[in-house]
Motif scaffolding. Structure first.
Motif, PDB file in Angstrom:
ATOM      1  N   ASN A 109       0.856  -1.190   0.000  1.00 52.59           N
ATOM      2  CA  ASN A 109       0.000   0.000   0.000  1.00 52.59           C
ATOM      3  C   ASN A 109       0.894   1.243   0.000  1.00 52.59           C
ATOM      4  O   ASN A 109       2.129   1.141  -0.057  1.00 52.59           O
ATOM      5  CB  ASN A 109      -1.009  -0.030   1.153  1.00 52.59           C
ATOM      6  N   ALA A 110       0.295   2.408   0.088  1.00 53.06           N
ATOM      7  CA  ALA A 110       1.043   3.673  -0.002  1.00 53.06           C
ATOM      8  C   ALA A 110       2.062   3.846   1.120  1.00 53.06           C
ATOM      9  O   ALA A 110       2.995   4.643   0.992  1.00 53.06           O
ATOM     10  CB  ALA A 110       0.078   4.854  -0.012  1.00 53.06           C
ATOM     11  N   TRP A 111       1.912   3.120   2.203  1.00 48.17           N
ATOM     12  CA  TRP A 111       2.857   3.206   3.324  1.00 48.17           C
ATOM     13  C   TRP A 111       3.855   2.057   3.332  1.00 48.17           C
ATOM     14  O   TRP A 111       4.569   1.856   4.319  1.00 48.17           O
ATOM     15  CB  TRP A 111       2.110   3.270   4.644  1.00 48.17           C
ATOM     16  N   GLY A 112       3.890   1.268   2.272  1.00 46.49           N
ATOM     17  CA  GLY A 112       4.864   0.192   2.155  1.00 46.49           C
ATOM     18  C   GLY A 112       4.485  -1.101   2.845  1.00 46.49           C
ATOM     19  O   GLY A 112       5.331  -1.990   2.979  1.00 46.49           O
ATOM     20  N   LEU A 113       3.228  -1.252   3.259  1.00 43.00           N
ATOM     21  CA  LEU A 113       2.783  -2.474   3.931  1.00 43.00           C
ATOM     22  C   LEU A 113       2.200  -3.452   2.917  1.00 43.00           C
ATOM     23  O   LEU A 113       1.324  -3.095   2.130  1.00 43.00           O
ATOM     24  CB  LEU A 113       1.741  -2.144   5.004  1.00 43.00           C
ATOM     25  N   HIS A 114       2.693  -4.677   2.959  1.00 43.95           N
ATOM     26  CA  HIS A 114       2.246  -5.723   2.041  1.00 43.95           C
ATOM     27  C   HIS A 114       1.148  -6.568   2.667  1.00 43.95           C
ATOM     28  O   HIS A 114       1.090  -6.738   3.888  1.00 43.95           O
ATOM     29  CB  HIS A 114       3.415  -6.664   1.696  1.00 43.95           C
ATOM     30  N   ASP A 115       0.322  -7.163   1.819  1.00 47.12           N
ATOM     31  CA  ASP A 115      -0.645  -8.195   2.200  1.00 47.12           C
ATOM     32  C   ASP A 115      -1.633  -7.763   3.280  1.00 47.12           C
ATOM     33  O   ASP A 115      -2.003  -8.560   4.139  1.00 47.12           O
ATOM     34  CB  ASP A 115       0.081  -9.481   2.608  1.00 47.12           C
ATOM     35  N   MET A 116      -2.078  -6.530   3.234  1.00 50.83           N
ATOM     36  CA  MET A 116      -3.124  -6.080   4.158  1.00 50.83           C
ATOM     37  C   MET A 116      -4.496  -6.556   3.690  1.00 50.83           C
ATOM     38  O   MET A 116      -5.420  -6.655   4.482  1.00 50.83           O
ATOM     39  CB  MET A 116      -3.123  -4.552   4.286  1.00 50.83           C
ATOM     40  N   HIS A 117      -4.641  -6.849   2.404  1.00 51.51           N
ATOM     41  CA  HIS A 117      -5.901  -7.346   1.835  1.00 51.51           C
ATOM     42  C   HIS A 117      -5.704  -8.797   1.445  1.00 51.51           C
ATOM     43  O   HIS A 117      -4.884  -9.116   0.591  1.00 51.51           O
ATOM     44  CB  HIS A 117      -6.297  -6.529   0.603  1.00 51.51           C
ATOM     45  N   GLY A 118      -6.454  -9.689   2.083  1.00 52.29           N
ATOM     46  CA  GLY A 118      -6.385 -11.104   1.747  1.00 52.29           C
ATOM     47  C   GLY A 118      -5.152 -11.788   2.308  1.00 52.29           C
ATOM     48  O   GLY A 118      -4.519 -11.293   3.232  1.00 52.29           O
ATOM     49  N   ASN A 119      -4.850 -12.931   1.780  1.00 54.05           N
ATOM     50  CA  ASN A 119      -3.786 -13.850   2.194  1.00 54.05           C
ATOM     51  C   ASN A 119      -4.171 -14.567   3.483  1.00 54.05           C
ATOM     52  O   ASN A 119      -4.538 -15.711   3.438  1.00 54.05           O
ATOM     53  CB  ASN A 119      -2.420 -13.193   2.269  1.00 54.05           C
ATOM     54  N   VAL A 120      -4.059 -13.921   4.654  1.00 54.13           N
ATOM     55  CA  VAL A 120      -4.544 -14.533   5.899  1.00 54.13           C
ATOM     56  C   VAL A 120      -5.267 -13.474   6.725  1.00 54.13           C
ATOM     57  O   VAL A 120      -4.934 -12.295   6.684  1.00 54.13           O
ATOM     58  CB  VAL A 120      -3.415 -15.165   6.751  1.00 54.13           C
ATOM     59  N   TRP A 121      -6.289 -13.910   7.467  1.00 49.37           N
ATOM     60  CA  TRP A 121      -6.937 -13.034   8.440  1.00 49.37           C
ATOM     61  C   TRP A 121      -5.899 -12.662   9.484  1.00 49.37           C
ATOM     62  O   TRP A 121      -5.111 -13.513   9.896  1.00 49.37           O
ATOM     63  CB  TRP A 121      -8.092 -13.750   9.135  1.00 49.37           C
ATOM     64  N   GLU A 122      -5.898 -11.420   9.916  1.00 41.96           N
ATOM     65  CA  GLU A 122      -4.920 -10.970  10.911  1.00 41.96           C
ATOM     66  C   GLU A 122      -5.617 -10.668  12.241  1.00 41.96           C
ATOM     67  O   GLU A 122      -6.593  -9.923  12.284  1.00 41.96           O
ATOM     68  CB  GLU A 122      -4.179  -9.734  10.392  1.00 41.96           C
ATOM     69  N   TRP A 123      -5.079 -11.270  13.300  1.00 39.54           N
ATOM     70  CA  TRP A 123      -5.617 -11.070  14.642  1.00 39.54           C
ATOM     71  C   TRP A 123      -5.430  -9.619  15.083  1.00 39.54           C
ATOM     72  O   TRP A 123      -4.383  -9.019  14.834  1.00 39.54           O
ATOM     73  CB  TRP A 123      -4.881 -11.952  15.653  1.00 39.54           C
TER      74      TRP A 123
END
Length: 156
Positions: free
Chosen positions: A81-95
């Protein structure tokens, strides 16, 4: 950042250390300043097909994760994303640290916690479950290949 044992843990918000993000922190990081369904725009397909190019660029869902055998993917294979974070959408649910409650019409919690909040969607979910605003819950004792976590750092 936590004190406890077994299934009883307390978070000290003044502690300096690593922890699960609060649900609001998770969504803030996921959106990275955007106001759209995904950090990079709007969804055009809510289900498993057709392939949504906006989601495909930044995340994994049932649209692109290996049908007929869906699987989680190594982080960083899609655009950040615009802040350099990968895989925030999909892949695995995050606690997230927050508990999930059903709410009344005014938004106040009703009853007991249904579990811990999970955000982001997973590799075998419909695209609609990968939206930045989507939320889900799971019993915190459950472990499976659909769940993961992203750590946050408190303090300086």
């Amino acid at each position: 950042s936590y004190v406890g044992s077994g299934t009883s843990w307390t978070w000290n918000p003044l502690a300096d250390g690593y922890r699960l993000p609060l649900e609001a922190e998770w969504e803030y990081a996921c959106r990275a300043g955007s106001e759209t369904e995904l950090a990079n725009g709007e969804l055009t397909s809510l289900d498993c097909e057709p392939l949504d190019p906006t989601l495909d660029a930044i995340g994994w869902s049932c649209q692109n994760s290996g049908f007929p055998v869906y699987r989680a993917h190594e982080v960083g294979q899609k655009l950040p994303n615009a802040w350099g974070l990968h895989d925030m959408h999909g892949n695995v649910w995050e606690w997230c640290w927050d508990s999930y409650y059903e709410t009344d019409s005014d938004g106040f919690p009703t009853g007991e916690s249904l579990g811990q909040v999970n955000r982001g969607g997973a590799f075998d979910n419909f695209a609609r479950f990968c939206r930045a605003a989507n939320r889900h819950y799971t019993d915190p004792r459950r472990a499976d290949d659909h769940r993961g976590f992203r750590i946050t750092r408190s303090g300086e």
